[in-house]
Design an enzyme around this catalytic site. Structure first.
Site, PDB file in Angstrom:
ATOM      1  N   ASP A 126      -1.889  -1.135   6.240  1.00 15.85           N
ATOM      2  CA  ASP A 126      -2.498  -1.424   7.536  1.00 15.85           C
ATOM      3  C   ASP A 126      -2.163  -0.340   8.557  1.00 15.85           C
ATOM      4  O   ASP A 126      -1.258   0.477   8.357  1.00 15.85           O
ATOM      5  CB  ASP A 126      -1.975  -2.756   8.080  1.00 15.85           C
ATOM      6  CG  ASP A 126      -2.423  -3.950   7.266  1.00 15.85           C
ATOM      7  OD1 ASP A 126      -3.394  -3.820   6.500  1.00 15.85           O
ATOM      8  OD2 ASP A 126      -1.796  -5.020   7.400  1.00 15.85           O
TER       9      ASP A 126
ATOM     10  N   TYR B  96       7.776  -3.243  -1.156  1.00 16.11           N
ATOM     11  CA  TYR B  96       7.707  -2.966   0.281  1.00 16.11           C
ATOM     12  C   TYR B  96       9.080  -3.171   0.894  1.00 16.11           C
ATOM     13  O   TYR B  96       9.869  -3.997   0.435  1.00 16.11           O
ATOM     14  CB  TYR B  96       6.692  -3.884   0.960  1.00 16.11           C
ATOM     15  CG  TYR B  96       5.261  -3.426   0.797  1.00 16.11           C
ATOM     16  CD1 TYR B  96       4.654  -2.620   1.759  1.00 16.11           C
ATOM     17  CD2 TYR B  96       4.519  -3.794  -0.311  1.00 16.11           C
ATOM     18  CE1 TYR B  96       3.346  -2.194   1.610  1.00 16.11           C
ATOM     19  CE2 TYR B  96       3.206  -3.372  -0.475  1.00 16.11           C
ATOM     20  CZ  TYR B  96       2.622  -2.565   0.498  1.00 16.11           C
ATOM     21  OH  TYR B  96       1.334  -2.143   0.342  1.00 16.11           O
TER      22      TYR B  96
END
Length: 250
Positions: free
Chosen positions: A54, A112
C-alpha cells in the site's frame, strides 16, 4: 532477439511513492523502475512481484522478475536503477532466473514487519517509518491477542475489497512480537509470516489487535471475525508508516 528472465531483490522507502502498482500519473515503485529501464535500455518490461504494498508501506526485501533482452547486462540495470532512484529504491541483487520462475506464484511465504512506539518517543526523522501509538504496548499481552490469527482461515473480515476476485483463505504460519534489541521496551516489533496476504490484510490485523489491546473491542473480537468471515464488515486499519515487507521465501 533472445530473452531472459531476470530476478531482482530490492528495497524501497514507501513514503516516497503512491503505492507499489503501476498507475497512470502517479509515482509508484513499479512505475519508476519500469520507466528507468525503458529510458535507459529502450526495453518495455512488465514486473511480476511477490506482492503489492500500500501507499506508505516500505520493503526491506521485495522480489520481482521480468523478461528482458539477453544482451542487456543485468549489472548495468542494477547500477542504473540505483543511480536514478537513489534514496528511494535500492537493488540488492539481480540475476538470471529459470524461464519458469514467477516471483508471485513461486513464493512459499512472505513475512511482514510492523514497528510501533508511543508517539512521544518518535522523532520527526522517524515519523514516516514507525507507527505512533497513544501509549506503549506490553509485548506479552499483544502477542496473546495476535496469536488468534495463527492458522488457516478465511480472512474476508480482515481485507479491503479487491476488484479482482481472490480466494480469501490464507494461512498465517507464525506471529512473533518482541521488543526492539536497540531501543528496548519503548518499541514493539511484530513479525507476521504467511503463505500470502490479501489487500491491506496486515494493517487490518494489527489495527484490530490494537483495538482489542486498548479496550475498544471485546477480547473475542478477532476470534468472532475469523469464525464469521464477512468482507462487508467494518475494518480497523493501523497506520502504514510502520509496515515493511520484510522477507520473501522461495
Amino acid at each position: 532477439m533472445e530473452k531472459r528472465n531476470a530476478k531482482m531483490i530490492y528495497q524501497y522507502d514507501g513514503s516516497k511513492f503512491c503505492g507499489f502498482q503501476r498507475q497512470n500519473a502517479m509515482k509508484t515503485v513499479q512505475g519508476e523502475i519500469e520507466k528507468v529501464i525503458f529510458r535507459t535500455f529502450s526495453q518495455k518490461i512488465n514486473m511480476i512481484s511477490s506482492g503489492r504494498t500500500d501507499k506508505g508501506v516500505h520493503a526491506m526485501e521485495q522480489v520481482s522478475n521480468f523478461v528482458i533482452d539477453s544482451k542487456i547486462p543485468l549489472e548495468a540495470i542494477k547500477k542504473q536503477i540505483n543511480k536514478c532512484l537513489k534514496g528511494e529504491i535500492k537493488v540488492l541483487n539481480i540475476e538470471e532466473a529459470d524461464k519458469k520462475f514467477n516471483a508471485r506464484f513461486d513464493a512459499k511465504s512472505r513475512t511482514y514487519l510492523y514497528i510501533m512506539r508511543a508517539e512521544e518517543d518518535i522523532t520527526p526523522f522517524e515519523a514516516n517509518y514507525v507507527t505512533g501509538l497513544r501509549k506503549s504496548v506490553d509485548v506479552e499481552k499483544f502477542q496473546e491477542i495476535m496469536d488468534d490469527f495463527v492458522g488457516k482461515y478465511d480472512f474476508s473480515s480482515f481485507m479491503k475489497k479487491d476488484k479482482a476476485y481472490r480466494n480469501p483463505v490464507r494461512e498465517i504460519v507464525y506471529i512473533k512480537c518482541y521488543y526492539d534489541e536497540k531501543i528496548g521496551e519503548k518499541q514493539v516489533n511484530v513479525e507476521i509470516c504467511g503463505n500470502g496476504f490479501l489487500k491491506t490484510m496486515v494493517r487490518i490485523m494489527i489495527g484490530s489487535a490494537l483495538a482489542v489491546y486498548f479496550g475498544n473491542e471485546e477480547k473475542d473480537y478477532i476470534r468472532k471475525k475469523l469464525e464469521n468471515p464477512n468482507a462487508d464488515c467494518k475494518k480497523i486499519l493501523a497506520a502504514s508508516e510502520g509496515l515493511y515487507l520484510y522477507k520473501v521465501s522461495y
